[in-house]
Scaffold this motif. Structure first.
Motif, PDB file in Angstrom:
ATOM      1  N   LEU B 105       9.422 -31.665  -0.035  1.00  0.00           N
ATOM      2  CA  LEU B 105      10.226 -30.812   0.763  1.00  0.00           C
ATOM      3  C   LEU B 105      10.095 -31.312   2.429  1.00  0.00           C
ATOM      4  O   LEU B 105      11.301 -31.425   3.085  1.00  0.00           O
ATOM      5  N   MET B 106       8.986 -31.779   2.725  1.00  0.00           N
ATOM      6  CA  MET B 106       9.005 -31.950   4.167  1.00  0.00           C
ATOM      7  C   MET B 106       9.476 -33.241   4.329  1.00  0.00           C
ATOM      8  O   MET B 106      10.140 -33.527   5.601  1.00  0.00           O
ATOM      9  N   THR B 107       9.375 -34.279   3.574  1.00  0.00           N
ATOM     10  CA  THR B 107       9.956 -35.669   3.538  1.00  0.00           C
ATOM     11  C   THR B 107      11.553 -35.214   3.720  1.00  0.00           C
ATOM     12  O   THR B 107      12.174 -36.050   4.449  1.00  0.00           O
ATOM     13  N   LEU B 108      12.158 -34.568   2.746  1.00  0.00           N
ATOM     14  CA  LEU B 108      13.638 -34.550   2.626  1.00  0.00           C
ATOM     15  C   LEU B 108      13.902 -33.675   4.266  1.00  0.00           C
ATOM     16  O   LEU B 108      15.051 -33.830   4.724  1.00  0.00           O
ATOM     17  N   PHE B 109      13.251 -32.613   4.528  1.00  0.00           N
ATOM     18  CA  PHE B 109      13.332 -32.073   5.936  1.00  0.00           C
ATOM     19  C   PHE B 109      13.643 -32.943   7.022  1.00  0.00           C
ATOM     20  O   PHE B 109      14.630 -32.944   7.768  1.00  0.00           O
ATOM     21  N   GLY B 110      12.437 -33.715   7.108  1.00  0.00           N
ATOM     22  CA  GLY B 110      12.643 -34.863   8.011  1.00  0.00           C
ATOM     23  C   GLY B 110      13.951 -35.915   7.914  1.00  0.00           C
ATOM     24  O   GLY B 110      14.501 -36.022   8.873  1.00  0.00           O
ATOM     25  N   GLY B 111      14.235 -36.268   6.887  1.00  0.00           N
ATOM     26  CA  GLY B 111      15.462 -36.988   6.474  1.00  0.00           C
ATOM     27  C   GLY B 111      16.769 -36.217   6.897  1.00  0.00           C
ATOM     28  O   GLY B 111      17.644 -36.930   7.844  1.00  0.00           O
ATOM     29  N   PHE B 112      17.000 -34.967   6.489  1.00  0.00           N
ATOM     30  CA  PHE B 112      18.016 -34.333   6.873  1.00  0.00           C
ATOM     31  C   PHE B 112      18.400 -34.219   8.396  1.00  0.00           C
ATOM     32  O   PHE B 112      19.389 -34.142   8.820  1.00  0.00           O
ATOM     33  N   THR B 113      17.105 -33.751   8.941  1.00  0.00           N
ATOM     34  CA  THR B 113      17.104 -33.449  10.480  1.00  0.00           C
ATOM     35  C   THR B 113      17.569 -34.478  11.171  1.00  0.00           C
ATOM     36  O   THR B 113      18.443 -34.566  12.100  1.00  0.00           O
ATOM     37  N   ILE B 114      16.984 -35.724  10.769  1.00  0.00           N
ATOM     38  CA  ILE B 114      17.357 -37.214  11.415  1.00  0.00           C
ATOM     39  C   ILE B 114      19.163 -37.189  11.287  1.00  0.00           C
ATOM     40  O   ILE B 114      19.776 -37.460  12.191  1.00  0.00           O
ATOM     41  N   ALA B 115      19.398 -37.149  10.027  1.00  0.00           N
ATOM     42  CA  ALA B 115      20.846 -37.146   9.737  1.00  0.00           C
ATOM     43  C   ALA B 115      21.816 -36.384  10.715  1.00  0.00           C
ATOM     44  O   ALA B 115      22.872 -36.650  11.298  1.00  0.00           O
ATOM     45  N   LEU B 116      21.248 -35.106  10.813  1.00  0.00           N
ATOM     46  CA  LEU B 116      21.923 -33.820  11.486  1.00  0.00           C
ATOM     47  C   LEU B 116      21.841 -34.401  12.992  1.00  0.00           C
ATOM     48  O   LEU B 116      22.989 -34.103  13.549  1.00  0.00           O
ATOM     49  N   LEU B 117      20.722 -34.671  13.461  1.00  0.00           N
ATOM     50  CA  LEU B 117      20.950 -34.954  14.913  1.00  0.00           C
ATOM     51  C   LEU B 117      21.531 -36.282  15.467  1.00  0.00           C
ATOM     52  O   LEU B 117      22.190 -36.271  16.360  1.00  0.00           O
ATOM     53  N   SER B 118      21.487 -37.408  14.279  1.00  0.00           N
ATOM     54  CA  SER B 118      22.369 -38.267  14.596  1.00  0.00           C
ATOM     55  C   SER B 118      23.754 -38.008  14.860  1.00  0.00           C
ATOM     56  O   SER B 118      24.442 -38.937  15.516  1.00  0.00           O
ATOM     57  N   PHE B 119      24.296 -36.983  14.088  1.00  0.00           N
ATOM     58  CA  PHE B 119      25.662 -36.786  14.234  1.00  0.00           C
ATOM     59  C   PHE B 119      25.930 -35.983  15.638  1.00  0.00           C
ATOM     60  O   PHE B 119      27.107 -35.825  16.028  1.00  0.00           O
ATOM     61  N   LYS B 120      24.875 -34.950  16.001  1.00  0.00           N
ATOM     62  CA  LYS B 120      25.164 -34.152  16.975  1.00  0.00           C
ATOM     63  C   LYS B 120      25.188 -35.270  18.455  1.00  0.00           C
ATOM     64  O   LYS B 120      25.998 -34.748  19.101  1.00  0.00           O
ATOM     65  N   ASP B 121      24.148 -35.811  18.642  1.00  0.00           N
ATOM     66  CA  ASP B 121      24.062 -36.686  20.039  1.00  0.00           C
ATOM     67  C   ASP B 121      24.051 -37.888  19.285  1.00  0.00           C
ATOM     68  O   ASP B 121      23.143 -38.476  18.269  1.00  0.00           O
ATOM     69  N   LEU B 122      24.510 -38.765  20.136  1.00  0.00           N
ATOM     70  CA  LEU B 122      24.258 -40.211  19.446  1.00  0.00           C
ATOM     71  C   LEU B 122      23.239 -41.206  19.756  1.00  0.00           C
ATOM     72  O   LEU B 122      23.453 -42.253  19.502  1.00  0.00           O
ATOM     73  N   LYS B 123      22.434 -40.637  20.721  1.00  0.00           N
ATOM     74  CA  LYS B 123      21.208 -41.305  20.942  1.00  0.00           C
ATOM     75  C   LYS B 123      20.073 -41.287  19.961  1.00  0.00           C
ATOM     76  O   LYS B 123      19.547 -40.351  19.683  1.00  0.00           O
ATOM     77  N   TRP B 124      19.945 -42.596  19.307  1.00  0.00           N
ATOM     78  CA  TRP B 124      19.105 -42.756  18.157  1.00  0.00           C
ATOM     79  C   TRP B 124      17.721 -42.298  18.466  1.00  0.00           C
ATOM     80  O   TRP B 124      17.056 -41.878  17.741  1.00  0.00           O
ATOM     81  N   GLY B 125      17.486 -42.697  19.643  1.00  0.00           N
ATOM     82  CA  GLY B 125      15.947 -42.581  20.092  1.00  0.00           C
ATOM     83  C   GLY B 125      15.567 -41.017  19.926  1.00  0.00           C
ATOM     84  O   GLY B 125      14.407 -40.765  19.452  1.00  0.00           O
ATOM     85  N   GLU B 126      16.418 -39.986  20.081  1.00  0.00           N
ATOM     86  CA  GLU B 126      15.866 -38.672  20.059  1.00  0.00           C
ATOM     87  C   GLU B 126      16.132 -38.130  18.787  1.00  0.00           C
ATOM     88  O   GLU B 126      15.428 -37.430  18.176  1.00  0.00           O
TER      89      GLU B 126
END
Lengths: 123, 221
Positions: B105-126
């Motif tokens: 679950l944690m692994t998936l959570f990390g993956g989903f959050t990355i995907a979510l954030l990468s669509f929200k703001d375009l800065k990959w670093g964050e």
């Protein structure tokens, strides 16, 4: 001295003998032992040690299955029941035995001269 | 009468324990002993009914059973098989299962959050920062998985599983920091430098564990 059945002679038939007992109804170790003894007219005793080893093998081969009885006094009995596969195995062994019995009788007691010589000796 | 009965029970049990002495525990052994016990008891009772005294009926019943050595051998093999894959205690199984579930679950959570954030703001670093959840997730999953074992491999000792999980975590963390620094600064050198520390620690730990793997296990069974 009365003749006895050698272990060599009976060894290959242990499982068939057990299947024959179970074919007539479920039973447990010591009772199977007594039934075999009675069936032989007290002429042959199949050792319980041999029986237990055979039960394990037959169960592994799915020819019999076991279940615990619900006795409360003196410990539970482990009953054995013959399966469809076991019945098949029994029928097969029985046919084999009936065939072998005749041939062996001829091989052990017969003489070639008796057969074709019936004309010559008959006269 | 009752007392004599239980004394006989004790005698039969003792005989069976001696007969199967040194045979590894298994459900089959337990059942075989119970089966022999009941049948022996009935046989002794039959002898007694014929007028034999207790101690000679006991002896006679045992002698007349015949040679039980191949039965004992049979069960010894069963016991050895069971010993090779010791069953986990219910608590350990629960911990291992929880580790596997939480880890995934944690692994998936990390993956989903990355995907979510990468669509929200375009800065990959964050947006890559939540990757740390996946690092911990894989680590916890490793722990649970090793502790549980598979049908081919027995479950690991708790300490060993923790160390393996740590080494997996360190290696992933080194990759995580490397990527994060690279995304933030755009430079390779600092990212490799920071990666090196954790990566080496992780690999070092893993090699130590791998080389000290209890291989004697194969020989002892």
């Amino acid at each position: 001295m009365s003749p006895t059945i050698s272990t060599d002679l009976i060894r290959g038939h242990t499982t068939t003998i057990i299947l024959n007992i179970l074919r007539q109804g479920d039973s447990y170790g010591y009772e199977i032992y007594k039934k075999i003894l009675a069936l032989s007219g007290n002429q042959y005793e199949l050792k319980e040690a041999t029986l237990y080893t055979a039960f394990r093998r037959l169960e592994k081969e799915a020819c019999i299955e076991s279940y615990w009885g619900d006795e409360t006094q003196g410990g539970r009995r482990k009953y054995y029941r013959i399966t469809a596969k076991g019945k098949e195995r029994y029928q097969h062994s029985k046919r084999e035995w009936n065939f072998a019995k005749e041939i062996l009788d001829r091989l052990i007691q017969g003489g070639l001269e008796d057969e074709e010589g019936s004309k010559s000796t008959g006269s | 009468m009752k007392k004599a009965q239980s004394q006989l029970d004790h005698k039969i049990k003792k005989y069976l324990d001696q007969l199967f002495a040194g045979v590894g525990e298994s459900q089959e052994l337990h059942e075989q002993k119970e089966e022999l016990f009941t049948n022996l008891k009935e046989k002794i009772a039959d002898y007694q009914a014929q007028g034999m005294d207790e101690s000679s009926s006991f002896k006679e019943a045992i002698i007349s059973m015949g040679d039980l050595s191949s039965l004992v051998e049979d069960l010894r093999k069963v016991g050895e098989k069971t010993k090779q894959f010791p069953t986990l205690s219910p608590t350990a199984t629960r911990i291992a299962n929880a580790g596997i579930i939480i880890g995934v679950l944690m692994t998936l959570f990390g993956g989903f959050t990355i995907a979510l954030l990468s669509f929200k703001d375009l800065k990959w670093g964050e947006s890559f920062a939540p990757g740390i959840f996946s690092v911990f997730g894989v680590s916890i999953f490793t722990y649970g998985f090793l502790l549980k074992g598979t049908s081919k491999r027995p479950g690991m000792k708790q300490m060993r599983a923790i160390l393996y999980a740590t080494s997996a975590g360190l290696i992933l963390f080194s990759l995580y920091t490397a990527i994060l620094i690279n995304l933030k600064t755009g430079e390779m050198a600092p990212s490799i430098a920071s990666m090196m520390v954790f990566f080496l620690a992780g690999i070092g730990l893993w090699l130590t564990l791998f080389l000290t793997e209890p291989n004697q296990r194969k020989n002892s069974y």
